[in-house]
Write a protein that holds these residues in place. Structure first.
Motif, PDB file in Angstrom:
ATOM      1  N   GLY A 174      47.999  40.555  37.727  1.00 19.70           N
ATOM      2  CA  GLY A 174      48.131  39.109  37.596  1.00 19.70           C
ATOM      3  C   GLY A 174      48.454  38.645  36.191  1.00 19.70           C
ATOM      4  O   GLY A 174      48.661  39.447  35.269  1.00 19.70           O
ATOM      5  N   ASP A 175      48.497  37.321  36.055  1.00 13.80           N
ATOM      6  CA  ASP A 175      48.789  36.737  34.735  1.00 13.80           C
ATOM      7  C   ASP A 175      47.482  36.486  33.986  1.00 13.80           C
ATOM      8  O   ASP A 175      46.388  36.831  34.464  1.00 13.80           O
ATOM      9  CB  ASP A 175      49.621  35.459  34.904  1.00 13.80           C
ATOM     10  N   GLU A 176      47.579  35.879  32.830  1.00 11.91           N
ATOM     11  CA  GLU A 176      46.424  35.527  31.973  1.00 11.91           C
ATOM     12  C   GLU A 176      45.318  34.847  32.793  1.00 11.91           C
ATOM     13  O   GLU A 176      44.165  35.247  32.741  1.00 11.91           O
ATOM     14  CB  GLU A 176      46.955  34.504  30.980  1.00 11.91           C
ATOM     15  N   GLU A 177      45.744  33.796  33.547  1.00 11.69           N
ATOM     16  CA  GLU A 177      44.768  32.986  34.299  1.00 11.69           C
ATOM     17  C   GLU A 177      44.011  33.870  35.306  1.00 11.69           C
ATOM     18  O   GLU A 177      42.797  33.827  35.408  1.00 11.69           O
ATOM     19  CB  GLU A 177      45.562  31.875  35.029  1.00 11.69           C
ATOM     20  N   THR A 178      44.790  34.723  36.000  1.00 16.88           N
ATOM     21  CA  THR A 178      44.186  35.635  36.985  1.00 16.88           C
ATOM     22  C   THR A 178      43.150  36.523  36.309  1.00 16.88           C
ATOM     23  O   THR A 178      42.020  36.665  36.780  1.00 16.88           O
ATOM     24  CB  THR A 178      45.295  36.551  37.579  1.00 16.88           C
ATOM     25  N   ARG A 179      43.559  37.121  35.201  1.00 12.71           N
ATOM     26  CA  ARG A 179      42.663  38.101  34.570  1.00 12.71           C
ATOM     27  C   ARG A 179      41.459  37.429  33.921  1.00 12.71           C
ATOM     28  O   ARG A 179      40.370  37.983  33.941  1.00 12.71           O
ATOM     29  CB  ARG A 179      43.434  38.968  33.565  1.00 12.71           C
ATOM     30  N   ASP A 180      41.641  36.215  33.390  1.00 12.71           N
ATOM     31  CA  ASP A 180      40.482  35.501  32.829  1.00 12.71           C
ATOM     32  C   ASP A 180      39.429  35.295  33.913  1.00 12.71           C
ATOM     33  O   ASP A 180      38.250  35.581  33.714  1.00 12.71           O
ATOM     34  CB  ASP A 180      40.902  34.128  32.260  1.00 12.71           C
ATOM     35  N   ASN A 181      39.881  34.809  35.069  1.00 10.45           N
ATOM     36  CA  ASN A 181      38.925  34.562  36.163  1.00 10.45           C
ATOM     37  C   ASN A 181      38.318  35.862  36.664  1.00 10.45           C
ATOM     38  O   ASN A 181      37.130  35.948  36.958  1.00 10.45           O
ATOM     39  CB  ASN A 181      39.619  33.843  37.334  1.00 10.45           C
ATOM     40  N   TYR A 182      39.165  36.882  36.738  1.00 10.24           N
ATOM     41  CA  TYR A 182      38.682  38.169  37.246  1.00 10.24           C
ATOM     42  C   TYR A 182      37.663  38.787  36.289  1.00 10.24           C
ATOM     43  O   TYR A 182      36.627  39.310  36.710  1.00 10.24           O
ATOM     44  CB  TYR A 182      39.890  39.101  37.452  1.00 10.24           C
ATOM     45  N   ARG A 183      37.943  38.684  34.993  1.00  8.68           N
ATOM     46  CA  ARG A 183      37.008  39.234  33.995  1.00  8.68           C
ATOM     47  C   ARG A 183      35.634  38.577  34.123  1.00  8.68           C
ATOM     48  O   ARG A 183      34.607  39.256  34.088  1.00  8.68           O
ATOM     49  CB  ARG A 183      37.548  38.995  32.576  1.00  8.68           C
ATOM     50  N   LEU A 184      35.648  37.275  34.315  1.00  3.29           N
ATOM     51  CA  LEU A 184      34.363  36.561  34.460  1.00  3.29           C
ATOM     52  C   LEU A 184      33.610  37.083  35.681  1.00  3.29           C
ATOM     53  O   LEU A 184      32.407  37.352  35.630  1.00  3.29           O
ATOM     54  CB  LEU A 184      34.610  35.052  34.631  1.00  3.29           C
ATOM     55  N   ALA A 185      34.365  37.259  36.776  1.00  6.02           N
ATOM     56  CA  ALA A 185      33.731  37.738  38.016  1.00  6.02           C
ATOM     57  C   ALA A 185      33.182  39.156  37.822  1.00  6.02           C
ATOM     58  O   ALA A 185      32.089  39.481  38.296  1.00  6.02           O
ATOM     59  CB  ALA A 185      34.746  37.705  39.155  1.00  6.02           C
ATOM     60  N   ASP A 232      41.645  38.823  45.020  1.00  5.21           N
ATOM     61  CA  ASP A 232      41.000  37.557  45.369  1.00  5.21           C
ATOM     62  C   ASP A 232      41.104  36.531  44.246  1.00  5.21           C
ATOM     63  O   ASP A 232      40.597  35.419  44.375  1.00  5.21           O
ATOM     64  CB  ASP A 232      39.516  37.796  45.690  1.00  5.21           C
ATOM     65  N   PHE A 233      41.716  36.926  43.140  1.00  2.00           N
ATOM     66  CA  PHE A 233      41.732  36.028  41.966  1.00  2.00           C
ATOM     67  C   PHE A 233      43.148  35.640  41.517  1.00  2.00           C
ATOM     68  O   PHE A 233      43.304  34.984  40.499  1.00  2.00           O
ATOM     69  CB  PHE A 233      40.982  36.686  40.793  1.00  2.00           C
ATOM     70  N   TYR A 234      44.167  36.078  42.257  1.00  2.00           N
ATOM     71  CA  TYR A 234      45.537  35.805  41.805  1.00  2.00           C
ATOM     72  C   TYR A 234      45.821  34.312  41.666  1.00  2.00           C
ATOM     73  O   TYR A 234      45.477  33.527  42.566  1.00  2.00           O
ATOM     74  CB  TYR A 234      46.571  36.379  42.788  1.00  2.00           C
ATOM     75  N   SER A 235      46.497  33.946  40.592  1.00  6.16           N
ATOM     76  CA  SER A 235      47.025  32.588  40.482  1.00  6.16           C
ATOM     77  C   SER A 235      48.174  32.480  41.477  1.00  6.16           C
ATOM     78  O   SER A 235      48.694  33.514  41.934  1.00  6.16           O
ATOM     79  CB  SER A 235      47.559  32.365  39.058  1.00  6.16           C
ATOM     80  N   SER A 236      48.626  31.276  41.786  1.00  5.27           N
ATOM     81  CA  SER A 236      49.687  31.187  42.802  1.00  5.27           C
ATOM     82  C   SER A 236      50.970  31.854  42.293  1.00  5.27           C
ATOM     83  O   SER A 236      51.670  32.518  43.064  1.00  5.27           O
ATOM     84  CB  SER A 236      49.927  29.749  43.237  1.00  5.27           C
ATOM     85  N   TYR A 256      55.457  53.072  49.131  1.00  4.25           N
ATOM     86  CA  TYR A 256      54.360  52.609  48.265  1.00  4.25           C
ATOM     87  C   TYR A 256      53.118  52.283  49.080  1.00  4.25           C
ATOM     88  O   TYR A 256      53.202  52.053  50.300  1.00  4.25           O
ATOM     89  CB  TYR A 256      54.803  51.380  47.455  1.00  4.25           C
ATOM     90  N   VAL A 257      51.974  52.286  48.437  1.00  7.30           N
ATOM     91  CA  VAL A 257      50.758  51.707  49.009  1.00  7.30           C
ATOM     92  C   VAL A 257      50.189  50.749  47.965  1.00  7.30           C
ATOM     93  O   VAL A 257      50.270  51.034  46.766  1.00  7.30           O
ATOM     94  CB  VAL A 257      49.676  52.755  49.362  1.00  7.30           C
ATOM     95  N   VAL A 258      49.649  49.636  48.423  1.00 15.03           N
ATOM     96  CA  VAL A 258      49.006  48.715  47.477  1.00 15.03           C
ATOM     97  C   VAL A 258      47.585  49.219  47.257  1.00 15.03           C
ATOM     98  O   VAL A 258      46.873  49.529  48.201  1.00 15.03           O
ATOM     99  CB  VAL A 258      48.997  47.272  48.040  1.00 15.03           C
ATOM    100  N   ASP A 259      47.217  49.369  45.993  1.00 15.48           N
ATOM    101  CA  ASP A 259      45.869  49.826  45.663  1.00 15.48           C
ATOM    102  C   ASP A 259      45.272  48.824  44.666  1.00 15.48           C
ATOM    103  O   ASP A 259      45.591  48.854  43.483  1.00 15.48           O
ATOM    104  CB  ASP A 259      45.960  51.244  45.040  1.00 15.48           C
ATOM    105  N   ASN A 260      44.418  47.952  45.202  1.00 16.62           N
ATOM    106  CA  ASN A 260      43.890  46.871  44.342  1.00 16.62           C
ATOM    107  C   ASN A 260      42.884  47.349  43.299  1.00 16.62           C
ATOM    108  O   ASN A 260      42.426  46.583  42.465  1.00 16.62           O
ATOM    109  CB  ASN A 260      43.264  45.756  45.187  1.00 16.62           C
ATOM    110  N   THR A 261      42.540  48.646  43.338  1.00 14.66           N
ATOM    111  CA  THR A 261      41.608  49.156  42.309  1.00 14.66           C
ATOM    112  C   THR A 261      42.359  49.750  41.113  1.00 14.66           C
ATOM    113  O   THR A 261      41.749  50.156  40.134  1.00 14.66           O
ATOM    114  CB  THR A 261      40.687  50.257  42.885  1.00 14.66           C
TER     115      THR A 261
END
Ligand code: HAM
Length: 430
Positions: A174-185, A232-236, A256-261
Motif C-alpha cells: 500500500g501507500d503511506e496512508e495504508t502503512r501508517d494505519n497498518y503500523r498502528l494496528a 484490511d487497511f488499503y487506501s482506495s 501468481y498467488v497473492v500472499d498478504n503476509t
C-alpha cells in the motif's frame, strides 16, 4: 598440507563458479540480457563499494541486512565504506548523482549483474558473496511499469526452461496512508505479546513493526499468524492499483498467488512487492522485487518512483541444473573443432589452421599430447567436440584433410583450400 606449506582456502560463505556452472552462468546471463534488451533496458555498472550511509538510509536501519549483515569498514581515509549488500540503493544513487532523470526519457530502464555481500549464516543456497542479476525501472509511478518488470522476469524464466515450475508470490504494501494505519494496528496487536518475543522483534516494534512479520524465530510465529493483515487497511488508491496490477498479470498469464503476509526484508518498498519461488519446494526465493515510491526522494533526488527485481544467480543455477529441460543441451552445446595432429610438422600445420578458424569465430582446440588417435578421440568426446580435424603426414603431403562429425561418426575429405569454408558451413549450418 604439503610439508609446512598450508593450503589457503576460500573465505567462508564464498564459492567458485567454474566448469559446467560457469557455462550455465553465461547462458543465464545471455538470456537475461536478451530479454532485458527486448524491454529496451540498458546495462549499468555501479561500484561494489559505496558510502555506508547509502545503505543505512536506502535499505533501512530496521532491516536485518543493515543491522547485521553488512561488510562495513573504515578505509585509509577514515571513511565508512560498505561492500554493496544489494544493487537498488547504488543504482538509485547513480540515477540521482548523474541527473539521469533530467537528461533522459522516463522511465529509465537499467539492468545489472555482479557480486553482492551479506554476512549471513552460510547454508544451502545462502552465501556471503553471491551474484545478483536484475533490473530497475526508474521514474514512472504507473502500476503497468511494475507489471512490465514482472513480465520481464517471467519471460526470462520461460526462456531458460523454468517458466512452468515457478510462481510469483505477490502482495501490496500500500501507500503511506495504508502503512501508517497498518503500523498502528500492528503495534496495538503486538503490544501484549512483545515481552514474550525475541529481542529483534522488540527493536522492530520501535523502528518498523512491519519487519516483525518477517521474523524467522520459531517461537514468535504463533503470534505472527494471527496478526492483522495489510489487505484490511488499503487506501482506495492502493486497492485499485493492486486490482489493476493483478488484472494485467492475469491477462499476461503470469502464474501468481497473492500472499498478504509478504513484507520483504528491505525497507524501501511501497505498493506492489513480489518474490519468485520454485513451486514444488521451498528452496528460498529465486528472485524478488517491488515498487518503491520514496527511495529516490529519500536519497536526495526528485519525487519519483521506481520498481525493480533481482535474481540470485546461484539459486537459478541450481534449479536450472535440477529441473530445466535445456540443461543437457546447454552443457553439451560446447561446439568446438578438435584438431588432431600426428607428428611435429602436423602440429605446426594444425596451429596455422586453428588460427584461421579463430579468425572466423569458430572455437577450436588442438591436441598437444603426443598420443595415439584413439586417446585423441576420447578427449574430443570428453570435450563434447562437434568435429575432429585429422592432420597427419599423408594429409599434409596431399593437402587434403579429414573432418569427422563426432555425432554421426561420418567423415569427409576436404582440400586445404576449401577447408576453412567447409568447417564454417558445417558449424554455422550455412
Ligand atoms: P533480496 O530479496 O534481498 O532483494 O535479494 C534478491 C535475491 O537475491 C533473493 O531472492 C535470492 O535469490 C538472492 N539472495 C539473497 N540473499 C542471498 C544469499 N545470502 N545467498 C544467495 N542468494 C541470495 C534485493 O536484493 C532487492 N534489491 C531486489 C530489488 C530490486 N527490489 C527492487 N529492485
Amino acid at each position: 598440507m604439503k610439508g609446512n606449506i598450508m593450503e589457503i582456502r576460500n573465505v567462508k560463505g564464498t564459492h567458485d563458479i567454474f566448469g559446467e556452472d560457469s557455462r550455465i552462468y553465461e547462458y543465464i546471463y545471455d538470456n537475461f540480457v536478451a530479454f532485458a534488451s527486448s524491454y529496451n533496458t540498458k546495462h549499468i555498472i555501479v561500484p561494489v563499494i559505496e558510502q555506508s550511509d547509502l545503505f543505512q538510509r536506502g535499505v533501512g536501519e530496521a532491516s536485518d541486512v543493515v543491522r547485521k549483515e553488512m561488510y562495513t569498514f573504515l578505509d585509509k581515509g577514515n571513511r565508512s565504506i560498505t561492500l554493496r549488500p544489494e544493487f537498488t540503493a547504488g543504482i538509485v544513487r547513480s540515477f540521482i548523482q548523474n541527473k539521469m532523470y533530467a537528461t533522459m526519457d522516463l522511465p529509465i530502464k537499467l539492468y545489472y549483474c555482479g557480486p553482492v555481500f551479506r554476512y549471513e549464516r552460510p547454508q544451502a543456497g545462502r552465501y556471503r558473496q553471491f551474484e545478483q542479476l536484475g533490473v530497475e525501472f526508474l521514474g514512472s509511478d504507473s502500476e503497468m511499469v511494475d507489471v512490465e518488470t514482472i513480465s520481464l522476469a517471467y519471460n526470462f524464466l520461460k526462456s531458460i526452461g523454468l517458466g512452468e515450475i515457478v510462481v510469483f508470490k505477490i502482495n501490496s504494501l500500500g501507500d503511506e496512508e495504508t502503512r501508517d494505519n497498518y503500523r498502528l494496528a500492528l503495534k496495538e496487536y503486538f503490544k501484549e505479546h512483545l515481552e514474550n518475543m525475541c529481542d529483534d522483534c522488540k527493536n522492530r516494534y520501535e523502528l518498523n513493526p512491519l519487519r516483525i512479520l518477517d521474523c524467522k524465530v520459531e517461537d514468535d510465529k504463533k503470534y505472527i499468524v494471527n496478526a492483522p493483515r495489510i489487505n484490511d487497511f488499503y487506501s482506495s488508491n492502493s486497492k485499485i492499483r493492486f486490482e489493476k496490477t493483478l488484472k494485467a498479470l492475469d491477462l499476461l498469464k503470469i502464474p501468481y498467488v497473492v500472499d498478504n503476509t509478504l513484507v520483504r526484508g528491505l525497507d524501501y518498498y511501497s505498493e506492489t512487492v513480489y518474490e519468485i519461488h520454485f513451486k514444488d519446494e521451498d528452496i528460498g526465493a529465486l528472485g524478488a522485487g517491488g515498487h518503491y515510491s520514496n527511495l529516490i526522494e529519500e536519497l536526495g533526488g526528485p519525487k519519483l518512483s521506481g520498481v525493480g527485481f533481482s535474481f540470485g544467480i546461484e539459486r537459478l543455477l541450481s534449479l536450472f541444473k535440477d529441473k530445466s529441460p535445456y540443461y543437457k543441451q546447454v552443457i553439451e552445446q560446447e561446439q568446438i573443432v578438435y584438431i588432431m595432429p600426428i607428428g611435429e610438422e602436423s602440429v605446426l600445420k594444425g596451429m596455422e589452421i586453428a588460427s584461421k578458424l579463430r579468425e572466423e569465430y569458430i572455437p577450436c582446440e588442438m591436441c598437444f599430447d603426443n598420443v595415439k588417435f584413439g586417446a585423441m578421440f576420447k578427449k574430443a568426446n570428453r570435450l563434447h567436440a562437434s568435429y575432429a580435424l585429422i592432420i597427419g603426414e599423408e594429409e599434409i603431403k596431399n593437402d587434403t584433410y579429414k573432418i569427422k562429425d563426432l555425432e554421426s561418426a561420418t567423415q569427409i575429405e576436404v582440400s586445404g583450400e576449401q577447408l576453412i569454408d567447409k568447417i564454417k558451413q558445417l558449424f554455422f549450418h550455412l
